[in-house]
Design an enzyme around this catalytic site. Structure first.
Site, short mmCIF file in Angstrom:
data_model
loop_
_atom_site.label_atom_id
_atom_site.label_comp_id
_atom_site.label_asym_id
_atom_site.label_seq_id
_atom_site.Cartn_x
_atom_site.Cartn_y
_atom_site.Cartn_z
CE LYS A 203 -4.52 0.78 1.63
NZ LYS A 203 -4.54 1.78 2.69
CG ASP A 204 1.80 -3.91 1.62
OD1 ASP A 204 0.61 -3.66 1.93
OD2 ASP A 204 2.57 -4.57 2.33
CE LYS A 205 9.37 -0.16 -4.83
NZ LYS A 205 10.76 0.30 -4.75
#
Length: 619
Positions: A203-205
């Site tokens: 998942k996105d940071k």
């Protein structure tokens, strides 16, 4: 100054739009809490963090605390001695019992001590080739004795209860860190190997995300205890399962996104979003695919496909603009004298790719880059190769839309079934040097149809798929199919090079939809004046029962909250690009985001507070 340093969309083939909407100006991810991602599992259920406690009513019985079948294992005399010892524990005292020959019976003796004598502990010891069980007060250290004893029992993991599944599955909630960083924190905290954790996707940071994770034979009670020590991370919704999660084992993701400093009128905004809802967006690989530094992943991938391992390694290690002065100096020193040992000493541990490559050069020789690359985790190595595939795919997709528009044409590849984004799963598929595939061939699982003049009317642009280049895919039977070889030739590569002599770099290829229609698209405008005002609700906010954000009637700045669901490996930023008509690269967004906005505070205290409240409710 980021001009000419970081990638822009045009550098990776992202050039076209499909709607005639003029777009509007807004800032994406001004604060990381403006971007919330909730995984959608394989059954289509939304993954949310709804509990920070272990629900014992849903847990199987722990056989370690079950004393069924233990009667008769100890003699009456042994039982009497242990009863007295447990009632009057003396740290200086030990009781030795002749160890049963049978391993199962020995295990039952230890189980009796664990279950019935809570103040005592036991170990199997060997002295002068005689095996016996020593029982002592917990923590007294009596198990080592005075002779040359060999301690066996405590060097072995406690047996995993038969009533449990082998994996604990839980929701991982994290803020402003990527999935690998979160897993790394967990491995360090629990002192276990990173391979014991599994997840369906990264998942996105710069976001708040919730996803499911499995871990091999770690109990929920142990996992939940870590919540008090983590910042910007929480674990919850524990259950036991028999199988681990695998990469690609999800349906997609639900995004809640806040755009700030919006300048468009309501009419322009509604028109753009209605077009997105009806027509969709070009399914480009977003900027995240190509890395965050001045040297993009596809450049490294191109050199790996050419077997130019030294060039690929130097791209990873060499100096590049846009980094902190200390790191720049560290890279420059290495570039000057190629001293891997010295660079490894000073390079921060978070640079795990560079460190792994340096360790490989130290181990195999300073010029043996081919073997040194094997020190980098396979999934990380493949990111470079997939970056190059994505680079080619984006360019082909742009040219397809630019030249032939939004209608299918003869020779296109189409697929009406549910791909479940095979691209993501295929990325993790092993291939052998001769091109045979483990797990079956792509064509046996996805068989595209070729559009003919007779079948053209049966399809729309939403059925069209484009292959990611590989040795086991079908290419469009028209001009588009020729573009792949042409683009790769400009990089000094041929399609045959994808069937790499080194199986670690062979790419079977797969398929990806050209246009994506988002599901359950909703939007709402807000007015605000305080730039730190939260306009979303995270899972933790919902647990705390924080009130839903409302528009400020006296606000002077407009924000837009958008909610939508996308299949796995589709980029929400590409959907935003379609409605905004602006570059989504970090370099361009930095020019819009004047000043640094304070982000959401760490969650550790919130987690503690919620745990206390839930424990009180449970009592």
């Amino acid at each position: 100054d980021t001009e000419g340093v970081f990638l822009k969309e045009g550098d990776v083939g992202i050039t076209e739009y499909i709607s005639s909407s003029p777009g509007f100006s807004a800032i994406i991810k001004q604060r990381y809490s403006d971007f919330i991602v909730n995984e959608i599992d394989e059954e289509g259920r939304l993954v949310r963090l709804t509990s920070l406690e272990v629900d014992r009513s849903q847990m199987p019985a722990d056989e370690e605390d079950d004393d069924t079948g233990l009667d008769g294992v100890l003699s009456p005399e042994q039982k009497e001695k242990l009863d007295d010892f447990n009632a009057n524990p003396n740290p200086k005292r030990v009781i030795d019992i002749c160890a049963p020959v049978d391993k199962v019976t020995r295990g039952k003796v230890h189980q009796i001590v664990r279950v019935r004598y809570k103040k005592l502990e036991s170990d199997t010891l060997v002295e002068d080739d005689v095996r016996f069980i020593r029982i002592s007060v917990k923590g007294a250290g009596g198990h080592w004795g005075s002779g040359q004893h060999f301690r066996q029992q405590n060097f072995q993991r406690k047996p995993w209860p038969a009533g449990f599944g082998n994996y604990c599955r839980f929701v991982l909630y994290k803020e402003n860190m990527d999935t690998m960083e979160a897993v790394h924190k967990l491995t360090k905290f629990f002192h276990i190997n990173k391979n014991m954790f599994q997840f369906a996707g990264t998942k996105d940071k710069r976001a708040i995300t919730s996803q499911e994770v499995t871990v091999y034979r770690v109990k929920a009670e142990k996992l939940v205890g870590a919540n008090r020590y983590f910042y910007k991370m929480a674990l919850g919704n524990f259950r036991y399962v028999e199988q681990p999660l695998k990469l690609g084992q999800l349906s997609g993701n639900r995004f809640t996104i806040v755009l700030r400093d919006v300048t468009g009128t309501d009419e322009v905004i509604d028109s753009a979003l209605q077009s997105l809802k009806t027509n969709g967006f070009i399914n480009y690989f977003g900027m995240q695919r190509f890395g965050t530094t001045a040297i993009p992943t596809y450049r490294v991938g191109k050199e790996l496909l050419k077997s130019n391992y030294k060039e690929a390694g130097e791209l990873i290690l060499q100096p590049r603009p846009g980094e902190k002065d200390f790191i720049t100096e560290c890279r420059k020193n290495w570039w000057k004298d190629k001293n891997c040992t010295q660079m490894l000493k000073v390079l921060p541990r978070k640079y795990n790719i560079e460190r792994a490559l340096l360790e490989g050069l130290i181990k195999f020789g300073e010029n043996n880059y081919a073997n040194a690359f094997q020190m980098i985790h396979r999934n990380t190595r493949m990111l470079y190769l997939h970056g190059y595939q994505s680079y080619i795919w984006n360019h082909v997709a742009s040219d397809r839309i630019k030249k032939f528009g939004m209608e299918p044409m003869v020779g296109d590849l189409v697929y009406k079934g549910d791909l479940k984004d095979v691209a993501f799963k295929e990325e993790n598929r092993q291939s052998s040097a001769n091109g045979s595939l483990k797990g079956g061939s792509t064509s046996s699982r996805v068989s595209p149809e070729v559009v003919t003049a007779e079948t053209l009317s049966q399809y729309t642009i939403h059925d069209v798929i484009l292959p990611l280049p590989g040795f086991d895919v079908q290419y469009p039977d028209n001009e588009v199919g020729l573009w792949y070889a042409k683009l790769m030739a400009e990089d000094g590569l041929k399609l045959e090079d994808l069937k790499h002599s080194n199986k670690n770099y062979a790419l079977p290829g797969t398929y990806r939809r050209l246009i994506i229609l988002p599901k359950d698209l909703m939007w709402q405008s807000y007015m605000y004046s305080d730039v730190t005002k939260e306009l979303t609700q995270s899972d933790l906010d919902l647990l705390q029962k924080k009130p839903e954000p409302v528009s400020d009637p006296d606000g002077t700045i407009k924000a837009l909250k958008i909610e939508l669901s996308l299949p796995q490996s589709c980029y929400a930023t590409m959907a935003l690009r379609e409605i905004l008509k602006i570059d989504t690269s970090a370099a361009y967004q930095a020019t819009l985001n004047h000043g640094v906005m304070p982000d959401r505070s760490p969650t550790a205290m919130v987690v503690k507070e919620m745990q206390t409240k839930q424990s009180a409710l449970g009592q």
